[in-house]
Design an enzyme around this catalytic site. Structure first.
Site, short mmCIF file in Angstrom:
data_model
loop_
_atom_site.label_atom_id
_atom_site.label_comp_id
_atom_site.label_asym_id
_atom_site.label_seq_id
_atom_site.Cartn_x
_atom_site.Cartn_y
_atom_site.Cartn_z
CG ASP A 208 -0.16 0.00 2.54
OD1 ASP A 208 -0.75 0.39 3.54
OD2 ASP A 208 1.03 -0.37 2.57
CG ASP A 210 3.96 5.47 5.15
OD1 ASP A 210 3.56 4.53 5.86
OD2 ASP A 210 4.58 6.45 5.61
#
Length: 265
Positions: A208, A210
């Site tokens: 993903d 941050d």
């Protein structure tokens, strides 16, 4: 030691539960117990040892892992090369979830971790200028190309203490430095591997973005788990190809002599 291997992988059961000749080995160390027993099997004609760094049931948070015991156990098995895959977040918009980054640098933002084998009485300074093996990184890039896995051939991984994630301000600070990846386990793991005169390789599996990466869409927990699962499938393919590409390592020096032979400064 009865069982030996030439390559070590800090990874979970998804990487070795299909190896027909797998054996489990328990290694005692001067630093306490490793995260788990070690599974050794044959991959690409080479003996490979696998250890889940977080434990079999993922019960060890990043700041509680006994990194010294894990690395010492690999060395005791005669291992010369250590592959260090890790789930990681992206700090830059162009590095997307589902891609791999073969980092060549790290920045340590941890605290209080036991991060050296050289606690005295002899002071030893092991260079960390180039923390990861250039030879292995090039082989990993070749393997990713052959497996058609999207990748970035280098990058800097910021290692935070955990288990909490970064604040928005911390994340912006890391991003503004131009660093690419963030994780909680690569330090002191990679440096301890170097202290034991083994070659480390990082494979960062991006799950993903941050916190607060500008222009990046918000990611749900469900999406992170989905990407994590897909990354593990790709990683298994990559590992098989990478290990196949690796030339056989020279015979490791006698473990009993390793500390004496590596002391300097």
């Amino acid at each position: 030691m009865e069982h030996q291997a030439e390559i070590g992988v800090f990874g979970g059961s998804g990487f070795y539960n299909f190896i027909e000749d797998a054996v489990e080995v328990k290694v005692e160390t001067p630093y306490g117990s490793p995260s788990a027993t070690i599974t050794i099997g044959t991959v690409g004609g080479k003996r490979v040892a696998f250890m889940p760094r977080h434990g079999r049931d993922h019960s060890l948070p990043p700041h509680k892992i006994n990194y010294r015991a894990n690395v010492w156990a690999f060395k005791a098995l005669g291992i010369k090369r250590v592959i260090c895959p890790c789930a990681a977040g992206s700090l830059q918009k162009h590095i997307k979830p589902g891609e791999f980054v073969f980092c060549d640098q790290y920045v340590d933002r941890t605290n209080g971790r036991e991060d050296t084998f050289f606690d005295g009485p002899i002071t030893t300074h092991v260079s960390a200028a180039d923390p990861y093996s250039e030879e292995l990184r090039k082989l990993a890039v070749q393997a990713a190309k052959e497996c058609d896995i999207p990748y970035h051939d280098k990058g800097t991984i910021v290692v935070i203490q955990g288990p909490r994630f970064s604040t928005r301000s911390e994340s912006k600070w890391f991003r503004d430095q131009g660093w690419e990846v963030i994780n909680m386990t690569q330090y002191p793991e990679a440096h301890l591997v170097k202290e034991m005169e083994m070659d480390p390789l990082n494979i960062s599996l991006i799950t993903d973005y941050d916190t607060g990466v500008e222009g990046a869409p918000p990611v749900s927990h469900v999406e992170v788990i989905e990407v994590f699962t897909e990354n593990n499938v790709k990683l298994r393919r990559l590992l098989f190809k990478l290990i196949e590409l690796m030339p056989s390592a020279d015979k490791a020096p006698e473990f009993a002599n390793i500390l004496d032979s590596s002391r300097h400064g």
